[in-house]
Write a protein that holds these residues in place. Sequence first.
Motif, short mmCIF file in Angstrom:
data_model
loop_
_atom_site.label_atom_id
_atom_site.label_comp_id
_atom_site.label_asym_id
_atom_site.label_seq_id
_atom_site.Cartn_x
_atom_site.Cartn_y
_atom_site.Cartn_z
N LEU A 89 4.69 5.67 9.44
CA LEU A 89 3.38 5.73 9.81
C LEU A 89 2.51 4.44 9.46
O LEU A 89 1.74 4.10 10.13
CB LEU A 89 2.70 7.14 8.98
N ALA A 90 2.78 4.03 8.16
CA ALA A 90 2.17 2.73 7.84
C ALA A 90 2.22 1.77 8.84
O ALA A 90 1.39 0.76 8.93
CB ALA A 90 2.22 2.46 6.42
N SER A 91 3.39 1.54 9.37
CA SER A 91 3.94 0.48 10.19
C SER A 91 3.29 0.41 11.57
O SER A 91 3.44 -0.42 12.26
CB SER A 91 5.39 0.42 10.21
N MET A 92 2.81 1.57 12.02
CA MET A 92 2.32 1.83 13.27
C MET A 92 1.07 0.74 13.51
O MET A 92 0.28 0.56 12.78
CB MET A 92 1.89 3.25 13.41
N SER A 93 0.88 0.48 14.50
CA SER A 93 -0.05 -0.67 15.06
C SER A 93 -1.27 0.24 15.32
O SER A 93 -1.35 1.42 15.59
CB SER A 93 0.13 -1.25 16.22
N ASP A 94 -2.24 -0.33 15.45
CA ASP A 94 -3.79 0.08 15.86
C ASP A 94 -3.59 0.95 17.18
O ASP A 94 -4.16 1.86 17.43
CB ASP A 94 -4.79 -0.82 15.94
N GLU A 154 -5.98 4.71 -1.27
CA GLU A 154 -6.62 5.97 -0.40
C GLU A 154 -6.96 5.99 0.89
O GLU A 154 -6.66 6.88 1.55
CB GLU A 154 -8.25 5.95 -1.33
N GLN A 155 -7.15 4.78 1.39
CA GLN A 155 -7.03 4.67 3.14
C GLN A 155 -5.63 4.95 3.61
O GLN A 155 -5.65 5.76 4.83
CB GLN A 155 -7.40 3.31 3.36
N LEU A 156 -4.57 4.39 3.10
CA LEU A 156 -3.19 4.75 3.43
C LEU A 156 -3.13 6.03 3.46
O LEU A 156 -2.48 6.69 4.23
CB LEU A 156 -2.40 3.80 2.85
N ALA A 193 0.80 -1.13 -0.04
CA ALA A 193 0.06 0.09 0.01
C ALA A 193 0.96 1.36 0.08
O ALA A 193 0.62 2.18 -0.56
CB ALA A 193 -1.07 -0.11 1.30
N VAL A 194 1.97 1.27 0.64
CA VAL A 194 2.98 2.16 0.73
C VAL A 194 3.54 2.57 -0.56
O VAL A 194 3.53 3.66 -1.31
CB VAL A 194 4.16 2.06 1.89
#
Length: 311
Positions: free
Chosen positions: A123-128, A170-172, A102-103
């Motif tokens: 940022l994408a690798s951050m957990s919930d 779009e979400q990422l 996605a990145v």
Amino acid sequence: MGTTATFTIGELSRRTGLPVKTIRFYSDEGLLPPTERTDAGYRLYDAAAMARLELVRTLRELGLGLADVSAALTQSATIGELAVRHVEALDEQIRRLRLRRAVLRAVAKRNSELEEVNLMNRLASMSDEERKRLVDEFWDEMVAGLDIDEEFYRRMRAGKPELPDDPTPEQLEAWIEFAELVQDPEFRALIRKMSETQAKQIEDGEFQQPAGAWQQNWPIWVSRAEAAIAAGESPTSETGQTLAADLAAASARPDQDAAAPEFRAELADRFATSGDPRAERYWQLLATINGWPPVPTTQPAVRFMIDALRG
């Protein structure tokens, strides 16, 4: 009874695709103890060892060091237990690969520079949990030391970003923009100012409970403004000025003159702050991240109401 099938290192290499040298290294490090040895001293491995080897490979591909891999294997005894651990590790690997994909899609779409690519990847690798903590820390700072309406801010901070395991580009992109927004000093100053305004209204007895006039009437006002715009009405028209009078009447205290230009100008300033496009963007991005229905813009309606109040 039949004997358990065993394999030499060479056979294990052919079955798993791993080099003999790598398997021998894992064995020497204690991660893959031989099941038995031949009379000549050659190491032999059974099916459980093969499953263990597959798990070691997955854990290593996830970036775990030898000590961590060893710790993860200490309680592995049966093939079933090893399979469960392997599935869990693969699920995590798949999640990371999907995020990486996605990145890269977002990078290709945005034609990003190296520094932005690194930021997007972090940022994408951050957990919930890390994403939710970012939002909680943001709202903690926005209301620190202020006497505000707790229920109002409970609703504000209830919306948390929950990025799917396989997000769309779009979400990422929405999550990356959202994270940048809540860390932007200007945006933080804007929301802090809005919180301070509410605290002052509560202190002055202007903030109505349980819902202020703005929250209660906002959808109606927006609808009327949008209808006026669609009809080609100007803010200074009779329609615009009637709306301005209603806005002022709903917002004025008994001791305030809703028709006074000074009061309406102050009210217009408050609308301009609360209707800032960045505040709206916050919820639009959150809706995209979480797959909620889109949040339509009210900016033209807000501008119409501000101009009507000042007109």
